[in-house]
Each structure stands twice: as structure tokens, then as C-alpha cells.
Design an enzyme around this catalytic site. Structure first.
Site, mmCIF file in Angstrom:
data_model
loop_
_atom_site.group_PDB
_atom_site.id
_atom_site.type_symbol
_atom_site.label_atom_id
_atom_site.label_comp_id
_atom_site.label_asym_id
_atom_site.label_seq_id
_atom_site.Cartn_x
_atom_site.Cartn_y
_atom_site.Cartn_z
ATOM 1 N N HIS A 210 0.766 -1.285 0.068
ATOM 2 C CA HIS A 210 0.124 0.006 0.053
ATOM 3 C C HIS A 210 0.716 1.287 -0.004
ATOM 4 C CE1 HIS A 210 1.001 -0.226 4.531
ATOM 5 N NE2 HIS A 210 0.848 1.124 4.296
HETATM 6 C C1 UD1 Z 1 -1.265 5.519 6.702
HETATM 7 C C2 UD1 Z 1 0.079 5.899 7.206
HETATM 8 C C3 UD1 Z 1 1.089 4.569 6.802
HETATM 9 C C4 UD1 Z 1 0.640 3.398 7.305
HETATM 10 C C5 UD1 Z 1 -0.665 3.115 6.714
HETATM 11 C C6 UD1 Z 1 -1.461 1.840 7.327
HETATM 12 C C7 UD1 Z 1 0.721 8.432 7.197
HETATM 13 C C8 UD1 Z 1 1.696 9.271 6.589
HETATM 14 N N1 UD1 Z 1 0.746 7.054 6.608
HETATM 15 O O1 UD1 Z 1 -1.182 5.510 5.160
HETATM 16 O O2 UD1 Z 1 2.338 4.903 7.444
HETATM 17 O O3 UD1 Z 1 1.469 2.305 6.788
HETATM 18 O O4 UD1 Z 1 -1.709 4.232 6.947
HETATM 19 O O5 UD1 Z 1 -2.599 1.653 6.981
HETATM 20 O O6 UD1 Z 1 0.078 8.483 8.186
HETATM 21 N N2 UD1 Z 1 -8.985 5.156 3.516
HETATM 22 C C9 UD1 Z 1 -10.136 4.812 3.539
HETATM 23 N N3 UD1 Z 1 -10.517 4.238 4.814
HETATM 24 C C10 UD1 Z 1 -9.807 4.425 5.982
HETATM 25 C C11 UD1 Z 1 -8.612 5.143 5.803
HETATM 26 C C12 UD1 Z 1 -8.179 5.388 4.522
HETATM 27 O O7 UD1 Z 1 -10.851 4.407 2.580
HETATM 28 O O8 UD1 Z 1 -10.183 4.176 7.170
HETATM 29 C C13 UD1 Z 1 -8.352 5.576 1.932
HETATM 30 C C14 UD1 Z 1 -8.648 6.891 1.511
HETATM 31 O O9 UD1 Z 1 -9.186 6.964 0.338
HETATM 32 C C15 UD1 Z 1 -7.347 7.674 1.992
HETATM 33 C C16 UD1 Z 1 -6.316 6.607 1.704
HETATM 34 O O10 UD1 Z 1 -6.973 5.180 2.083
HETATM 35 O O11 UD1 Z 1 -7.427 8.699 1.367
HETATM 36 C C17 UD1 Z 1 -4.816 6.963 2.373
HETATM 37 O O12 UD1 Z 1 -5.369 6.888 3.971
HETATM 38 P P1 UD1 Z 1 -4.232 7.731 4.769
HETATM 39 O O13 UD1 Z 1 -4.533 7.717 6.111
HETATM 40 O O14 UD1 Z 1 -4.170 9.086 4.404
HETATM 41 O O15 UD1 Z 1 -3.014 7.113 4.414
HETATM 42 P P2 UD1 Z 1 -2.528 5.644 4.271
HETATM 43 O O16 UD1 Z 1 -2.054 5.070 3.078
HETATM 44 O O17 UD1 Z 1 -3.792 4.846 4.972
#
Ligand code: UD1
Length: 368
Positions: A210
Site C-alpha cells: 500500500h
Molecule cells: C497511513 C500511514 C502509513 C501506514 C498506513 C497503514 C501516514 C503518513 N501514513 O497511510 O504509514 O502504513 O496508514 O494503513 O500517516 N482510506 C479509507 N478508509 C480508511 C482509511 C483510509 O478508505 O479507514 C483511504 C482513503 O481513500 C485515504 C487513503 O485510504 O485517502 C489513504 O489513507 P491515509 O490515512 O491518508 O494514508 P494511508 O495510506 O492509510
């Protein structure tokens, strides 16, 4: 009467939940600690958040900031604004943050600017790759922390090289491994994930991918697909897909190509995922925490990245950082499938008691 101090623990994203769980459980046993749990809401889907609270018996947060998704700037700013307000209503002596996500840095910054002490759990890890958002979060959080709790001895060298005084650094072990040790037998007993996916132990590979660098552009996603293909040549592949990866692969029209090579499923809860790892023949990942979990489980791990911030998983554990060339994944898979057994060593202080050490140190300094 015992002196008491207030400790505000922050959890925001999936990799935080297994780290705060043992700290909360340990703090509940110490009468000097007046505990508050704040969930920033960086992750909010049931299978990215609530399922972990249920699996790990984490109490309901005292406060939910509901920040949700956004760019790094938007997400961090929302965490900061909401947490600042929360501290107006509930002042605290210490803010404890874990790991390296945006919520970690956002809350640490708010606390330090209000003159509140900051404790960082999992301090001092460095990939030396500043293109990773997590590396920036690690460096900055460590700079503003008063208590730096480390998981491996190398971390203290990294911190001292950045000017952190030695008396702030406490080598305590690994809270994520506290959670793993407590739950391994429970997962074996309760998880039905193998039966649901008709998997036999040691006859499949578990895969998670991811990182932005592996899925955010079409070229990166195609390279990742090729790595999965190399693995699928040898083993059935199970791929619980993070929502950011699902969204990106859909955007590039590549999701069906992944489905043709792997059993693509929704993200799993803690116990199911632990069971999936524990029974795998090998693991392909770009996660940080999974490198540590496979080290303790003794399952070979291929890290599809150019570097790791967790070198002990390579020197002591089962991890190989294979880089981003899919052909190297294929060669490493072949090597593992045909190679002899290798016995990993459990790193020092990864013994199930890190959280107790953390709470003891905080209590002895805050409420002597
Ligand atoms: C975040 C962390 C990363 C960790 C990862 C684990 C940072 C910089 N990154 O990255 O270190 O390895 O979490 O999961 O904080 N989304 C959903 N549902 C959710 C959460 C996210 O659909 O419950 C989707 C959304 O489209 C969102 C995308 O995932 O924009 C990315 O989520 P985000 O929390 O911004 O970063 P991660 O890639 O999850």
C-alpha cells in the site's frame, strides 16, 4: 495518597492500534496514571479501525476527532486544530504518540507548543529515505519529544546523531510484539480465516502492498503487479488490499489483473491477519510493522522496498529487503522455496513487556 499524572494516548491509523493496546492495558493497572484515549479518526472504516478495538479489547476512545482522509497537509492540519481544541477542554501532563503516521506528528507538535511533555513510542527508527512521509514524521516527532522509547539499540545511535540527549532515550522493547505475543494463541483458537479462504498452512503467501511508492502511479502499480506475478508462479497469493491500493488500482484499471494472480480480499482484523501471517509459507510486503511481526513468527519476509527503518529484522529476523525489481522477488521466492531452514533470533527485549516498562518509566518520572 499516591501522586497522579494525566496521560493522553493518541491513536489514529491502523498501525497505531496494536501499539496503544498494551500501553492502555498496562496503564490501567497503575494507580498513578489518569488515562485518556484520543482517536484522531485518520482511519475510520470498520475493518481499518473498529475491528481492531474489538479484537484487542481497547476501550472506547474518550474522544474521537473524526479528521478523516485528505492530503498530508490537510490531514495533519485537521489533527492539529482538533487536538488543540481538545486540550483546551482536557489539559494533560503527557501526550503519548506511537509510530510514524500523520496523527503522530500532528499531536506531538500541538503538545510541545503548549508546553506539554511528549512521549514517542518507537522512536529513532530511520530509513534514511526522506521521500517517505513516515520518515519525515519520525524525524520531527523525535525532535520535539521528551521521552523517546526505542525498540532496538540502533535507534539510540540514530537519535544521538541528531542531537537528542542520551537521558531522554529509553530502550524498552517493542509494544507491537507485546500485542502479538498476547494474541498468537488466541488467534490460533478463534480465527477462521484459513477455513474461509480454503487455505492450508504453509501452502500460500500472504501479501500486503500500500505504500504510495508502490501503488500511486501507473508505472509503480504495474511493477508491483509484476512482483505479485513472480510470487504467484510459485504459491497461491492472498492479498488483503488496503483502501488506498484498491482506489489506485481501480483508477489504473489494474484491479482485475491483480485478481487474476491473487485472492484479493478486504483488509482483515487483527486476529485474522495474525493467523494469516502465522500460517504463511512466506510474506511479501511493503509494511514496516509486518517485517517485525514475521521476525517473531519465524516466517520468511520479502520487503518490496529499497530500504528499511527496521534493520534488526534483517540482522536477527527473517526479513530480506529485495528492492523494487520484480525479478529479485522471483529469485528470492525461489531461494526460500528451495533453501534450508533458518532459525531467526528474537531481538532483545521483544519479550511481551515493553508497555509495562514504558508506563513504569513515565510513572516514576511524573509521579515519583
Ligand atoms: C497511513 C500511514 C502509513 C501506514 C498506513 C497503514 C501516514 C503518513 N501514513 O497511510 O504509514 O502504513 O496508514 O494503513 O500517516 N482510506 C479509507 N478508509 C480508511 C482509511 C483510509 O478508505 O479507514 C483511504 C482513503 O481513500 C485515504 C487513503 O485510504 O485517502 C489513504 O489513507 P491515509 O490515512 O491518508 O494514508 P494511508 O495510506 O492509510
Amino acid at each position: 495518597m499516591t501522586r497522579r499524572f494525566s496521560l493522553t494516548v493518541i491513536a489514529g491509523a491502523r498501525p497505531n492500534f496494536m501499539k496503544v493496546a498494551p500501553i492502555i492495558h498496562a496503564a490501567h493497572k497503575v494507580s498513578a496514571v489518569d488515562l485518556r484515549l484520543v482517536h484522531t479518526g485518520q482511519h475510520y472504516d470498520d475493518h481499518m479501525s473498529a475491528q481492531f478495538f474489538r479484537d484487542l479489547q481497547i476501550p472506547h476512545p474518550d474522544l474521537h476527532l473524526e479528521v478523516g482522509s485528505g492530503s498530508h497537509a490537510v490531514q495533519t492540519a485537521r489533527v492539529m486544530t482538533a487536538f488543540d481544541k481538545a486540550l483546551d477542554d482536557h489539559p494533560t501532563d503527557v501526550v503519548l504518540v506511537v509510530g510514524d503516521v500523520n496523527s503522530t506528528l500532528g499531536c506531538a507538535l500541538v503538545a510541545v507548543k503548549r508546553g506539554i511533555q511528549v512521549a514517542h513510542v518507537e522512536a529513532g527508527l530511520r530509513s534514511r529515505d526522506r521521500r517517505m512521509p513516515e520518515e519525515i514524521n519520525r524525524i520531527l516527532t523525535d525532535q520535539v519529544s521528551d521521552y523517546l522509547f526505542t525498540t532496538e539499540r540502533d535507534a539510540a545511535d540514530n537519535l544521538r546523531a541528531e542531537g537528542i540527549p542520551a537521558d531522554k532515550i529509553h530502550f524498552v522493547g517493542n509494544v507491537m510484539i507485546d500485542t502479538l505475543m498476547k494474541n498468537r494463541a488466541i488467534a490460533r483458537e478463534r480465527s477462521t480465516v484459513l477455513a474461509r479462504l480454503t487455505l492450508a498452512p504453509r501452502e500460500y503467501a500472504a501479501c500486503t502492498l500500500h505504500r504510495p511508492s508502490n501503488v500511486d502511479t501507473r508505472a509503480d502499480a504495474e511493477r508491483t503487479l509484476e512482483a505479485v506475478r513472480q510470487l504467484a508462479n510459485r504459491l497461491k497469493v492472498v492479498l488483503p488490499l488496503h483502501p488506498r491500493s484498491t482506489a489506485k488500482l481501480q483508477e489504473f484499471g489494474l484491479l482485475d489483473a491483480f485478481r487474476a494472480r491473487a485472492t484479493v480480499i478486504e483488509p482483515l482484523g487483527y486476529l485474522d491477519f495474525l493467523s494469516l501471517l502465522d500460517n504463511a509459507r512466506l510474506v511479501l510486503t511493503d509494511s514496516g510493522g509486518i517485517q517485525e511481526e514475521t521476525t517473531v513468527l519465524g516466517v520468511p519476509c520479502l520487503t518490496f522496498r529499497e530500504n528499511t527503518e527496521r534493520p534488526i529484522t534483517v540482522t536477527h529476523g527473517t526479513n530480506r529487503v529485495v528492492g523494487l525489481d520484480p525479478a529479485r522477488v522471483g529469485a528470492a521466492v525461489e531461494d526460500i522455496m528451495t533453501g534450508g531452514e533458518f532459525t531467526p533470533r528474537i531481538p532483545e527485549l521483544w519479550d511481551g513487556h515493553a508497555a509495562e516498562r514504558i508506563v513504569e518509566i513515565l510513572a516514576s518520572r511524573q509521579a515519583p
